[in-house]
Design an enzyme around this catalytic site. Structure first.
Site, short mmCIF file in Angstrom:
data_model
loop_
_atom_site.label_atom_id
_atom_site.label_comp_id
_atom_site.label_asym_id
_atom_site.label_seq_id
_atom_site.Cartn_x
_atom_site.Cartn_y
_atom_site.Cartn_z
N LYS A 251 -16.75 27.97 -51.29
CA LYS A 251 -16.48 26.69 -50.75
C LYS A 251 -15.92 25.66 -51.62
CE LYS A 251 -21.14 24.74 -50.87
NZ LYS A 251 -22.37 24.07 -50.24
N ARG B 33 -31.00 17.96 -43.79
CA ARG B 33 -29.57 17.83 -43.86
C ARG B 33 -28.59 18.88 -43.06
NH1 ARG B 33 -26.58 20.02 -49.11
NH2 ARG B 33 -26.98 21.64 -47.67
N TYR C 200 -5.79 -1.13 -69.45
CA TYR C 200 -5.67 -2.21 -68.64
C TYR C 200 -6.78 -3.14 -69.14
CZ TYR C 200 -2.38 -0.13 -65.10
OH TYR C 200 -1.55 0.21 -64.45
N MET D 9 -4.84 5.66 -63.46
CA MET D 9 -4.66 6.66 -62.33
C MET D 9 -3.83 7.84 -62.88
SD MET D 9 -2.43 6.14 -58.70
CE MET D 9 -3.69 5.14 -58.06
#
Length: 376
Positions: free
Chosen positions: A47, A142, A270, A318
């Protein structure tokens, strides 16, 4: 003090793009490690695109190494494996978009059903007998049918089988505490699974395959193995129990696209959260949080360049991260290894998980689509 921000633009030119290499030989070795722990059938769970390594690539390597089943999230994922030529039994059990009974039958895909409502919908839609594993809640809360509804689920399955809409071939559960590597923590789930087996057998379904353990249970507790074990993370080098050293199955590399000399006192990235404490050189790699590099990492984070581990400095952007290369100005185009299986100076996915305060699963499954994939 010079506090001119460092420019992070790329230089013009052509570079080999950031690349995630999948290493099938490592998957083969990991299946061998699993086989040494259990004589039971191994289901290779692929998966999340094979835990980020390519579902078809991982599936083929695992089956070639002896895995007898494959596991997926959905019938659509299973159908893609069939289209790639994989013929072993496949089970789909999470069904985020519902169960496509027609597609499951056409692709010879087993489906796990974990609620009365889900099974009722399947019986209503199935035009031919779909192979079903009854998914019982053995303590996870779950997924799977709660204990109070087992009788109702089994009764509905009996009627569906009599109507030739389905055929019950398996029963499954999940271990909520296997990562503790303590068999005592698994005892309640094992008892629940045995109870589910008895209930299914008493209902007249005959011989069914039972499976409870995922990677951690497989590696640490034989009592959880039943007839089959489901191994996903272990295929690509992750043991959530932390008890067995597995083989990393991927390598992420990226080229240096910009390099600059920076005097002491230069803020980086940044907000200038990192400031150089000496004259140094800075290099930029074209990967960032959009590519799966965790944004929140500790100061220990680094990459390998030329046999040295060099620190990531400043905030993860990013599209970019900045590396402090010290006295050496590393040429543009030089390849850096963000993570790999090598050890030593090369960080592993476990290192990145530790630096980000997460688990290695999120590192490998988070690598974004801009990163080129290859097989080595």
């Amino acid at each position: 003090m010079n506090r001119v921000p460092v420019a992070l633009q790329r230089r013009p030119g052509t570079f080999r793009p950031p690349t995630l290499q999948t290493l099938p030989v490592a998957v083969t070795a990991n299946v061998a490690r699993i086989r040494a722990r259990t004589p039971n059938t191994i289901m290779a769970v692929v998966k999340a695109d094979g835990y980020g390594h390519g579902a078809v690539t991982v599936a083929k390597a695992a089956v070639a190494a002896g895995a007898g089943w494959l596991g997926t999230t959905s019938v659509a994922e299973a159908s893609a494996l069939r289209a790639a030529g994989l013929a072993v039994p496949i089970l789909a059990w999470l069904h985020p978009g519902g169960i496509d009974a027609e597609a499951a039958a056409a692709a010879r895909v087993d489906v796990a059903v974990g609620s009365v409502d889900e099974l009722g919908a399947l019986v209503a839609r199935a035009a031919s007998a779909v192979r079903v594993h009854l998914y019982m809640d053995t303590g996870m809360s779950r997924g799977g049918c709660s204990r109070g509804q087992w009788d109702e689920l089994i009764g509905l399955a009996q009627r569906g089988q009599q109507a030739r809409r389905l055929r019950v071939v398996g029963v499954m559960g999940h271990l909520p505490l296997a990562d503790r590597a303590d068999p005592a923590a698994n005892a309640a789930a094992v008892a629940g699974m045995r109870e589910a087996q008895r209930a299914v057998r008493t209902a007249g379904f005959g011989s069914t395959v039972a499976h409870l353990a995922a990677t951690s249970g497989t590696l640490t507790d034989p009592a959880t193995h039943f007839g089959m074990v489901r191994v996903g993370a272990g295929l690509v080098g992750i043991d959530p129990s932390g008890t067995v050293e597995m083989h990393g199955a991927s390598r992420l590399t990226a080229p240096i696209v910009h390099t600059t000399a920076a005097p002491a006192g230069t803020p980086v990235g940044y907000a200038g959260t990192y400031v150089t404490d000496r004259a140094t050189h800075l290099s930029v790699l074209p990967v960032g949080y959009a590519d799966g590099i965790p944004r929140e990492i500790s100061p220990q984070a680094g990459v390998e360049i030329g046999g040295r581990r060099l620190p990531v400095v400043g905030r993860v952007s990013m599209d970019q991260i900045v590396i402090d290369t010290g006295a050496e100005s590393v040429p543009v185009g030089t390849s850096a290894t963000v993570f790999g299986p090598d050890g030593g100076a090369t960080p592993t996915i476990h290192d990145w998980a530790r630096w980000a305060g997460t688990i290695p699963h999120t590192i490998v499954t988070g690598i974004g689509p801009r990163v080129k994939r290859s097989i080595t």
